[in-house]
Each structure stands twice: as structure tokens, then as C-alpha cells.
Design a protein around this motif. Structure first.
Motif, PDB file in Angstrom:
ATOM      1  N   THR A 160       0.866  -1.175   0.000  1.00 45.50           N
ATOM      2  CA  THR A 160       0.000   0.000   0.000  1.00 45.50           C
ATOM      3  C   THR A 160       0.905   1.228   0.000  1.00 45.50           C
ATOM      4  OG1 THR A 160      -0.054   0.162   2.413  1.00 45.50           O
ATOM      5  CG2 THR A 160      -1.774  -1.195   1.350  1.00 45.50           C
ATOM      6  N   GLU A 161       0.323   2.370  -0.255  1.00 44.40           N
ATOM      7  CA  GLU A 161       1.110   3.607  -0.249  1.00 44.40           C
ATOM      8  C   GLU A 161       1.719   3.845   1.137  1.00 44.40           C
ATOM      9  OE1 GLU A 161       0.752   8.276  -1.635  1.00 44.40           O
ATOM     10  OE2 GLU A 161      -1.049   7.032  -1.618  1.00 44.40           O
ATOM     11  N   ARG A 162       0.957   3.549   2.193  1.00 45.48           N
ATOM     12  CA  ARG A 162       1.487   3.725   3.563  1.00 45.48           C
ATOM     13  C   ARG A 162       2.693   2.835   3.812  1.00 45.48           C
ATOM     14  NH1 ARG A 162      -4.102   3.166   6.853  1.00 45.48           N
ATOM     15  NH2 ARG A 162      -3.917   1.154   5.850  1.00 45.48           N
ATOM     16  N   ALA A 163       2.631   1.589   3.349  1.00 50.55           N
ATOM     17  CA  ALA A 163       3.746   0.663   3.545  1.00 50.55           C
ATOM     18  C   ALA A 163       4.971   1.133   2.761  1.00 50.55           C
ATOM     19  CB  ALA A 163       3.349  -0.748   3.125  1.00 50.55           C
ATOM     20  N   ALA A 164       4.757   1.586   1.536  1.00 48.01           N
ATOM     21  CA  ALA A 164       5.869   2.068   0.723  1.00 48.01           C
ATOM     22  C   ALA A 164       6.538   3.271   1.380  1.00 48.01           C
ATOM     23  CB  ALA A 164       5.376   2.423  -0.679  1.00 48.01           C
ATOM     24  N   LYS A 165       5.741   4.184   1.918  1.00 51.79           N
ATOM     25  CA  LYS A 165       6.301   5.356   2.608  1.00 51.79           C
ATOM     26  C   LYS A 165       7.106   4.932   3.832  1.00 51.79           C
ATOM     27  CE  LYS A 165       2.980   8.839   1.110  1.00 51.79           C
ATOM     28  NZ  LYS A 165       1.880   9.733   1.518  1.00 51.79           N
ATOM     29  N   GLN A 166       6.634   3.930   4.558  1.00 53.65           N
ATOM     30  CA  GLN A 166       7.347   3.456   5.744  1.00 53.65           C
ATOM     31  C   GLN A 166       8.670   2.798   5.359  1.00 53.65           C
ATOM     32  OE1 GLN A 166       6.659   4.228   8.782  1.00 53.65           O
ATOM     33  NE2 GLN A 166       8.281   3.028   9.717  1.00 53.65           N
ATOM     34  N   VAL A 167       8.687   2.027   4.283  1.00 54.40           N
ATOM     35  CA  VAL A 167       9.929   1.400   3.824  1.00 54.40           C
ATOM     36  C   VAL A 167      10.933   2.489   3.462  1.00 54.40           C
ATOM     37  CG1 VAL A 167      10.988   0.011   1.998  1.00 54.40           C
ATOM     38  CG2 VAL A 167       8.841  -0.738   3.056  1.00 54.40           C
ATOM     39  N   GLU A 168      10.489   3.499   2.743  1.00 54.06           N
ATOM     40  CA  GLU A 168      11.377   4.594   2.356  1.00 54.06           C
ATOM     41  C   GLU A 168      11.867   5.352   3.596  1.00 54.06           C
ATOM     42  OE1 GLU A 168      13.929   6.475   0.208  1.00 54.06           O
ATOM     43  OE2 GLU A 168      12.661   4.916  -0.646  1.00 54.06           O
ATOM     44  N   LYS A 169      11.006   5.555   4.560  1.00 52.71           N
ATOM     45  CA  LYS A 169      11.381   6.230   5.807  1.00 52.71           C
ATOM     46  C   LYS A 169      12.469   5.435   6.542  1.00 52.71           C
ATOM     47  CE  LYS A 169       9.381   7.797  10.193  1.00 52.71           C
ATOM     48  NZ  LYS A 169       8.148   7.863  10.984  1.00 52.71           N
ATOM     49  N   ILE A 170      12.296   4.131   6.641  1.00 49.53           N
ATOM     50  CA  ILE A 170      13.291   3.272   7.294  1.00 49.53           C
ATOM     51  C   ILE A 170      14.610   3.342   6.542  1.00 49.53           C
ATOM     52  CG2 ILE A 170      13.890   0.861   7.789  1.00 49.53           C
ATOM     53  CD1 ILE A 170      10.847   0.421   8.314  1.00 49.53           C
ATOM     54  N   ARG A 171      14.544   3.265   5.232  1.00 44.23           N
ATOM     55  CA  ARG A 171      15.756   3.326   4.407  1.00 44.23           C
ATOM     56  C   ARG A 171      16.513   4.633   4.657  1.00 44.23           C
ATOM     57  NH1 ARG A 171      14.447   1.946  -1.399  1.00 44.23           N
ATOM     58  NH2 ARG A 171      14.859  -0.193  -0.830  1.00 44.23           N
ATOM     59  N   ARG A 172      15.775   5.751   4.711  1.00 44.43           N
ATOM     60  CA  ARG A 172      16.408   7.064   4.952  1.00 44.43           C
ATOM     61  C   ARG A 172      16.978   7.149   6.356  1.00 44.43           C
ATOM     62  NH1 ARG A 172      11.868   9.252   2.806  1.00 44.43           N
ATOM     63  NH2 ARG A 172      11.186   9.876   4.876  1.00 44.43           N
ATOM     64  N   GLN A 173      16.181   6.781   7.363  1.00 44.91           N
ATOM     65  CA  GLN A 173      16.621   6.885   8.756  1.00 44.91           C
ATOM     66  C   GLN A 173      17.849   6.042   9.046  1.00 44.91           C
ATOM     67  OE1 GLN A 173      13.100   5.836  11.007  1.00 44.91           O
ATOM     68  NE2 GLN A 173      12.504   7.973  11.240  1.00 44.91           N
ATOM     69  N   GLU A 174      17.921   4.880   8.430  1.00 44.14           N
ATOM     70  CA  GLU A 174      19.037   3.971   8.671  1.00 44.14           C
ATOM     71  C   GLU A 174      20.201   4.226   7.712  1.00 44.14           C
ATOM     72  OE1 GLU A 174      19.091   1.797  11.229  1.00 44.14           O
ATOM     73  OE2 GLU A 174      17.126   2.542  11.823  1.00 44.14           O
ATOM     74  N   GLY A 175      20.016   5.133   6.744  1.00 44.75           N
ATOM     75  CA  GLY A 175      21.069   5.419   5.769  1.00 44.75           C
ATOM     76  C   GLY A 175      21.419   4.207   4.927  1.00 44.75           C
ATOM     77  N   LEU A 176      20.397   3.431   4.564  1.00 51.49           N
ATOM     78  CA  LEU A 176      20.619   2.178   3.839  1.00 51.49           C
ATOM     79  C   LEU A 176      20.840   2.407   2.355  1.00 51.49           C
ATOM     80  CD1 LEU A 176      17.964   0.006   5.656  1.00 51.49           C
ATOM     81  CD2 LEU A 176      20.431   0.038   6.037  1.00 51.49           C
ATOM     82  N   ASP A 177      21.607   1.534   1.777  1.00 46.64           N
ATOM     83  CA  ASP A 177      21.963   1.557   0.369  1.00 46.64           C
ATOM     84  C   ASP A 177      20.720   1.388  -0.510  1.00 46.64           C
ATOM     85  OD1 ASP A 177      23.170   1.221  -2.098  1.00 46.64           O
ATOM     86  OD2 ASP A 177      24.338  -0.536  -1.518  1.00 46.64           O
ATOM     87  N   LYS A 178      20.669   2.130  -1.607  1.00 40.11           N
ATOM     88  CA  LYS A 178      19.552   2.011  -2.554  1.00 40.11           C
ATOM     89  C   LYS A 178      19.553   0.664  -3.276  1.00 40.11           C
ATOM     90  CE  LYS A 178      17.286   5.936  -2.479  1.00 40.11           C
ATOM     91  NZ  LYS A 178      15.874   6.027  -2.249  1.00 40.11           N
ATOM     92  N   ASN A 179      20.654  -0.095  -3.172  1.00 41.11           N
ATOM     93  CA  ASN A 179      20.730  -1.420  -3.801  1.00 41.11           C
ATOM     94  C   ASN A 179      20.072  -2.502  -2.956  1.00 41.11           C
ATOM     95  OD1 ASN A 179      22.056  -0.534  -6.098  1.00 41.11           O
ATOM     96  ND2 ASN A 179      24.056  -0.695  -5.112  1.00 41.11           N
ATOM     97  N   LEU A 180      19.452  -2.112  -1.849  1.00 39.78           N
ATOM     98  CA  LEU A 180      18.693  -3.060  -1.039  1.00 39.78           C
ATOM     99  C   LEU A 180      17.223  -2.945  -1.430  1.00 39.78           C
ATOM    100  CD1 LEU A 180      20.324  -2.551   2.466  1.00 39.78           C
ATOM    101  CD2 LEU A 180      20.631  -4.486   0.918  1.00 39.78           C
ATOM    102  N   TYR A 181      16.596  -4.087  -1.613  1.00 44.71           N
ATOM    103  CA  TYR A 181      15.207  -4.147  -2.039  1.00 44.71           C
ATOM    104  C   TYR A 181      14.379  -4.750  -0.908  1.00 44.71           C
ATOM    105  CZ  TYR A 181      17.391  -3.507  -6.565  1.00 44.71           C
ATOM    106  OH  TYR A 181      18.132  -3.020  -7.603  1.00 44.71           O
ATOM    107  N   LEU A 182      13.087  -4.513  -0.932  1.00 46.74           N
ATOM    108  CA  LEU A 182      12.207  -5.094   0.073  1.00 46.74           C
ATOM    109  C   LEU A 182      11.887  -6.529  -0.316  1.00 46.74           C
ATOM    110  CD1 LEU A 182      10.575  -4.580   2.665  1.00 46.74           C
ATOM    111  CD2 LEU A 182       8.624  -4.091   1.187  1.00 46.74           C
ATOM    112  N   ARG A 183      12.343  -7.476   0.499  1.00 47.62           N
ATOM    113  CA  ARG A 183      12.077  -8.887   0.240  1.00 47.62           C
ATOM    114  C   ARG A 183      10.874  -9.326   1.063  1.00 47.62           C
ATOM    115  NH1 ARG A 183      14.382 -12.809  -2.255  1.00 47.62           N
ATOM    116  NH2 ARG A 183      16.404 -11.759  -2.448  1.00 47.62           N
ATOM    117  N   VAL A 184       9.906  -9.955   0.383  1.00 49.77           N
ATOM    118  CA  VAL A 184       8.765 -10.578   1.040  1.00 49.77           C
ATOM    119  C   VAL A 184       8.958 -12.078   0.839  1.00 49.77           C
ATOM    120  CG1 VAL A 184       6.257 -10.778   1.151  1.00 49.77           C
ATOM    121  CG2 VAL A 184       7.293  -8.590   0.522  1.00 49.77           C
TER     122      VAL A 184
END
Length: 149
Positions: free
Chosen positions: A47-71
Motif C-alpha cells: 500500500t502507499e502507507r507501507a511504501a512510505k514506511q519502507v522509504e522512511k526506514i531506508r532514509r533513517q538507517e542510511g541504507l543503500d539504494k541497492n537493497l530491495y524489500l524482500r517478502v
């Protein structure tokens, strides 16, 4: 133990990936076969909310853009299979779905259990955290983190 329990144990065993295996052993080891007729073609979605949260976590943790969300799924939980969600590196075998700018990756061996699933991130008083709405599940546990097919 019933025949159905034996089958579930076999399915669970085949889904658990061992990180200790080297790539050559993985390439030659037979995996569970997915009957293409069983697949619905439904994507794994956020959902849009989940996507925003993933992006927020990525930014806060300074994670590499080469990491993808694995389900993914793994054996365990009170209903038999548990959901796994995390940031991971993409492999050549992964199937990719894009939602709101977030690329979601799924191992093809897990897809038959995850097709059509929607990952959400409610942020209210009743629920907070990632949730899974899986149309394939015939049984869910009370906490929503495991399911049976």
C-alpha cells in the motif's frame, strides 16, 4: 502425524533457504516445482502507507539504494508458515514488483504462497506495524504473522 502434516513439513523444509549453502550447491539442488497453472499472476503489492514506511526506514538507517524489500515465507509460527519482510540484495532468480517507487523482490519458490498478498502499514491506535493480507491463506494466527494454506 497425518499425511497432510507430512506434506506441510515437506513444503516448509523446501522453503527454508540455508545461508550456509554455497551457490554451486544451490544451483544443483532441486527446489520445489511451481506448477505454472497454479499461479494466478497476481502481484505482491504494497500500500502507499507501507511504501512510505519502507522509504522512511531506508532514509533513517542510511541504507543503500541497492537493497530491495524482500517478502518471503519460512516454516514456523502457530499456523505453519510465517511471513518474512526485510531489506535484502536482489538475486538473478528474484521476481520484482514495483509499488509506489519501492521494488519488492520475491524468490520464485515462495511466490505460490505470496501471490496477491498486500503488505500494509497501519498507523493507528488499533494496529501499528506491517500487516499482511494474503488471499492464499486459509488459516491465520491471531497476531497475523503466520498462516496456513
Amino acid at each position: 502425524m497425518s499425511m497432510q502434516d507430512d506434506n506441510l513439513d515437506d513444503v516448509i523444509s523446501s522453503l527454508i533457504d540455508s545461508d550456509e549453502e554455497d551457490k554451486d550447491a544451490k544451483a544443483t539442488a532441486p527446489g520445489p516445482l511451481i506448477d505454472k497453472e497454479e499461479l494466478t499472476g497476481e502481484p505482491v503489492t504494497l500500500t502507499e502507507r507501507a511504501a512510505k514506511q519502507v522509504e522512511k526506514i531506508r532514509r533513517q538507517e542510511g541504507l543503500d539504494k541497492n537493497l530491495y524489500l524482500r517478502v518471503a515465507v519460512e516454516g514456523g509460527g502457530c499456523s505453519g508458515l510465517s511471513y518474512k519482510l526485510g531489506l535484502d540484495h536482489r538475486t538473478d532468480e528474484d521476481i520484482v514488483f514495483e509499488n509506489y517507487g519501492i521494488e519488492v523482490i520475491v524468490d520464485p519458490k515462495h511466490l505460490m504462497y505470496l501471490e496477491g498478498i498486500e503488505v500494509d502499514y497501519p498507523d493507528g491506535l488499533d494496529a501499528r506495524g506491517f500487516t499482511f493480507d494474503n488471499p492464499n491463506a486459509v488459516e491465520n494466527c491471531g497476531c497475523g504473522s503466520s498462516f496456513a494454506i
